[in-house]
Design a protein around this motif. Structure first.
Motif: not given
Ligand code: FES
Ligand SMILES: [Fe+2]
Length: 402
Positions: A27-28, A268-270, A273-275, A280-282
């Motif tokens: 979001h940020m 994380t930038g990737n 706007d993805t679902d 992936p697990e983080t």
């Protein structure tokens, strides 16, 4: 040791927390960095003024609960550490009853140090025997041996026990106040909501792997400032952190005087706007600041190989900082390989902090000493955490920022 309920699945809680953090980071990254309302100019005296430093000594380092060690640094009865960084030389020792206690490292006969080694000293001392005339104390501070007792026959029972300091052990942290006359420590009140955040690190399970001292020729707050922003990653850490993390992007959350900062990974930038179902697990991570002087970084050195780094910054005079740096295996040392990874992480981090962060802090501090009388440095709106920490310190010492 008082630990949270062991039936709680902390790894599950960390996974949920990591996902929540990831959402905040995405979001940020999409909507813009978190910022304070405005930049904050800080007069150079905030760092170099002796009277301010004296007030910090009195109201912070002698009055606030300080992290003397983690529970895992003194896991067994008899385990004792020397904690002399806050001013008075202090011993923290675990008694036969399992309780951690803190005492002045001062014999009650004629004041000699019971443990003379320089910090970081850790060892097992079921009895503390003074090197001067061999008075001996147990781990509860009781005087149990006095050669030539006849010379002290009017000493009343218990009247020459070690001088105890406020000490409290909570969620894997051993807090001490460095003044014997200070009020008792209420660790739950001190941590407030932050205990929920720190509990995720399971600090009560952490096993020490490597410890050392880092030094800066700067005021302690100047060195502390380097932990609170990623604005410098792209320049100062261009060959290390900038390869993995965004520069000048952070998610900053406060919990009373404490805070947590997450510096997003480039990957994380990737996710923008993805679902979320495709994410992936983080893993949980972050820089945890514990007022006034402790930074706890939890993260992974490799897939499923975790480590906890603890930095405790102490002034050694107005213009010197002594940082006690330690790396722990968060859930115990799992293998020689794991231990090796934690040691490698210690060495790499120590090099970056000492040669990059503390280098510029030392240079900046030297410059402030000769800067014009009315000179102010400036903390940007993007250096929000630094602004907040300085404000809390100023409030606690009762001296407004200038
Ligand atoms: S000063 Fe410790 S026994 Fe004399
Ligand atoms: Fe840095």
């Amino acid at each position: 040791m008082k630990n949270p309920d062991e039936s709680i699945n902390w790894s599950e809680i960390r996974a949920q927390s990591a996902r929540e953090s990831q959402r905040k980071q995405v979001h940020m990254l999409k909507h813009g960095n978190q910022m304070a309302d405005s930049p904050l100019p800080l007069h150079k005296s905030v760092y170099i003024d002796e009277s301010r430093f004296d007030a910090e000594q009195k109201h912070i380092f002698l009055s606030q609960p300080l992290v003397a060690c983690l529970s895992g640094d003194i896991p067994n009865p008899g385990d004792t550490i020397l904690f002399d960084a806050a001013g008075p030389s202090i011993l923290v020792s675990r008694g036969k009853d399992g309780e951690a206690r803190a005492f002045l490292n001062m014999c009650t006969h004629r004041g000699a140090k019971l443990i003379e080694e320089a910090e970081p000293w850790t060892g097992v001392k079921n009895r503390l025997t003074c090197p001067f005339h061999a008075w001996t104390f147990d781990n509860t501070g009781r005087l149990i041996g006095q050669p030539g007792k006849a010379g002290f026959e009017n000493c009343k029972e218990g009247g020459r026990d070690l001088i105890e300091l406020p000490c409290a052990e909570h969620i894997g942290l051993v807090f001490v106040k460095a003044d014997p006359d200070a009020s008792p420590i209420d660790a739950e009140a001190f941590l407030g909501d932050y205990a929920d955040i720190l509990s995720q690190l399971e600090l009560w399970r952490a096993e020490p792997v490597k410890k050392g001292i880092l030094t800066a020729n700067s005021n302690w707050k100047f060195a502390l400032d380097t932990y609170g922003e990623s604005y410098h990653f792209g320049t100062l850490h261009k060959t290390t952190l900038a390869h993995t993390n965004y520069t000048d992007k952070q998610v900053f959350e406060t919990f009373g005087k404490h805070h947590r900062i997450e510096f997003p990974k480039l990957a994380t930038g990737n996710l923008i706007d993805t679902d979320e179902s495709e994410w992936p697990e983080t893993i949980y991570g972050g820089v945890h600041y514990l007022f006034p002087n402790t930074i706890i970084f939890f993260g992974a050195v490799a897939d499923n190989v975790f480590f906890t780094q603890v930095f405790r910054l102490f002034p050694d005079g107005v213009g010197k900082t002594r940082c006690q740096f330690a790396v722990y295996a968060p859930f115990g040392i799992e293998s020689d390989l794991h231990k090796g990874s934690c040691i490698a992480a210690f060495d790499a981090t120590a090099t970056v902090v000492q040669e990059e962060d503390y280098r510029v802090a030392s240079h900046g501090y030297a410059n402030l000493l000769t800067a014009p009388d009315d000179h102010h440095i400036v903390l940007g709106a993007n250096e929000w955490a630094l602004q907040v920490v300085h404000q809390h310190i100023a409030n606690v010492i009762g001296m407004p920022l200038k």
